[in-house]
Design an enzyme around this catalytic site. Structure first.
Site, PDB file in Angstrom:
ATOM      1  N   ALA A  38      -4.727   7.372  -4.418  1.00  0.00           N
ATOM      2  CA  ALA A  38      -3.346   6.937  -4.635  1.00  0.00           C
ATOM      3  C   ALA A  38      -3.392   5.444  -4.953  1.00  0.00           C
ATOM      4  CB  ALA A  38      -2.503   7.208  -3.402  1.00  0.00           C
ATOM      5  N   SER A  59       0.844  -1.194   0.000  1.00  0.00           N
ATOM      6  CA  SER A  59       0.000   0.000   0.000  1.00  0.00           C
ATOM      7  C   SER A  59       0.876   1.239   0.000  1.00  0.00           C
ATOM      8  CB  SER A  59      -0.953  -0.016   1.201  1.00  0.00           C
ATOM      9  OG  SER A  59      -1.939   0.996   1.074  1.00  0.00           O
ATOM     10  N   ASN A  60       0.292   2.389   0.353  1.00  0.00           N
ATOM     11  CA  ASN A  60       1.029   3.644   0.423  1.00  0.00           C
ATOM     12  C   ASN A  60       0.501   4.455   1.604  1.00  0.00           C
ATOM     13  OD1 ASN A  60      -1.299   5.288  -0.602  1.00  0.00           O
ATOM     14  ND2 ASN A  60      -0.927   4.057  -2.436  1.00  0.00           N
ATOM     15  N   HIS A  61       1.001   5.681   1.746  1.00  0.00           N
ATOM     16  CA  HIS A  61       0.693   6.477   2.939  1.00  0.00           C
ATOM     17  C   HIS A  61      -0.562   7.341   2.817  1.00  0.00           C
ATOM     18  CE1 HIS A  61       4.426   5.308   4.804  1.00  0.00           C
ATOM     19  NE2 HIS A  61       5.134   5.760   3.780  1.00  0.00           N
TER      20      HIS A  61
END
Length: 402
Positions: free
Chosen positions: A278, A210-212
């Site tokens: 995102a 995943s991402n932030h």
């Protein structure tokens, strides 16, 4: 701001020194300013300074020590066109949120019939503490406006959110609020599709890539468009955020493929599409049925590209449909954003850089540059994400009105 009556409440924070500039800017804008200070605020800035700048005696107690006259909190609350508490400490937020009235400022707050603006200021851990966040939500639920703290160096030496909003930002927010000539934006009847948050690409039943992203920007955009009357469908990756407006229809997804399928199903009905999520660029080729156990020193994971949602939908875009994409960059920002703008057939690309303080993932603020398909550029200062969403709403509304 000309002729507006502003009550300025100043509480005991090191940032109380900024109240002097705030008073000066308000007076310069034509406002009448009456300052009310808490006792602790006097230890950071003198009443004489603020009285000189406001051209009015500063009030702090129910009974004037010099004259013996009563400082009537009810009359003060009725006199004002707006009450602005800046800085608002964690202590002051808590007292106002829970209805304490044991000093003049909190009593005036409870008596005020005018709009109330709180501009918090405190150290970053205090600002993020659950009790402070709860009090801010309570104050908002009462109909008050929160002028979010800004990102930067704090008195403690830490860097983060907690700085009092700059005085010129506060004045700008008030001026916009009082701008009677500014027509409210209406997108009634428009179908708007918005994506927000991260995606999670499963590795095994317990792990994912995943991402932030927190989804804050996308949710703020959804709130702005819904408040303008649009029929908003929000396709959201995993976030902890509540639905920001009661009229929003939220579709929860997890992976990039699920987000594509949901947006594709809604795309043809939308006149405006804002792709702020995102989305992962790659996903594992194989997802393990069972938790992968630690064994070898090194572990390789084969990845394959996810479908490019923006490019796929951009290729299907019809006349009368408008698409806005986002580009979060770390280098060669403008050139990378322009490539994305044209390659994906977007009408706007919203560029922000991780090199800008207070921008990017997790913050309540953002600093954006918007480039349209003709490469016309609009740059914006660091603002709260709610304010950024309003700027984007305005750009879209202008295009729809043409």
């Amino acid at each position: 701001m000309d002729g507006k009556r502003i009550l300025l409440g100043v509480s005991g924070s090191i940032s109380a020194y900024k109240a002097a500039l705030l008073v000066r800017l308000l007076v310069k804008a034509g406002a009448e300013v009456q300052v009310i200070m808490t006792e602790s605020a006097k230890t950071f800035i003198t009443p004489l300074t603020l009285a000189t700048l406001s051209k009015r005696p500063v009030l702090s107690t129910f009974i004037n020590d010099d004259t013996g006259n009563w400082n009537n909190h009810v009359e003060l609350g009725l006199w004002a066109d707006a009450l602005v508490i800046a800085p608002a400490t964690a202590h002051t937020l808590a007292r106002c949120a829970h209805g304490f009235a044991d000093d003049l400022l909190s009593a005036v707050y409870l008596s005020a019939r005018c709009p109330v603006f709180f501009a918090p200021a405190m150290d970053l851990d205090m600002y993020q503490h659950p009790s402070t966040l709860t009090n801010l939500r309570l104050l908002e639920s009462y109909g008050n406006q929160i002028i979010r703290a800004e990102h930067g160096e704090l008195a403690s030496g830490l860097i983060g959110e907690g700085r009092l909003a700059e005085p010129d930002h506060i004045v700008e927010i008030l001026a916009t609020f009082f701008d009677k000539d500014k027509q409210p934006i209406s997108l009634a009847g428009r179908n708007v599709l918005i994506t927000a948050g991260p995606t999670q690409e499963a590795i095994d039943p317990v792990r994912y890539i995943s991402n932030h992203s927190t989804g804050k920007m996308g949710y703020a955009i959804a709130k702005a468009f819904a408040s303008a009357g649009a029929n908003v469908t929000l396709v959201s990756g995993p976030t902890a955020l509540p639905i920001p407006h009661p009229s929003i229809r939220r579709i929860k997804v997890r992976s990039a493929q699920e987000m594509f399928e949901a947006t594709q199903a809604e795309f043809d009905k939308a006149s405006v599409v804002v792709l702020s999520a995102a989305v992962a660029d790659y996903t594992p080729v194989h997802v393990a049925d069972q938790k992968i156990k630690k064994s070898e020193r090194e572990f390789s994971l084969a990845l394959t590209k996810t479908i490019d949602i923006a490019a796929t939908l951009g290729a299907r875009k019809k006349a009368g449909q408008y698409m806005m994409g986002f580009a979060l960059e770390t280098n060669d920002e403008r050139s990378n954003a322009l490539k994305k703008l044209h390659a994906k057939n977007l009408d706007w690309i919203v560029l922000n850089s991780l090199r800008d303080e207070g921008a990017g993932f997790g913050h309540d603020t953002n600093k954006i540059t918007v480039i349209d398909k003709n490469e016309q550029t609009a740059e914006f200062a660091l603002k709260t994400k709610d304010e950024v969403a309003q700027d984007l709403l305005y750009l879209v509304a202008q295009k729809l009105a043409e």
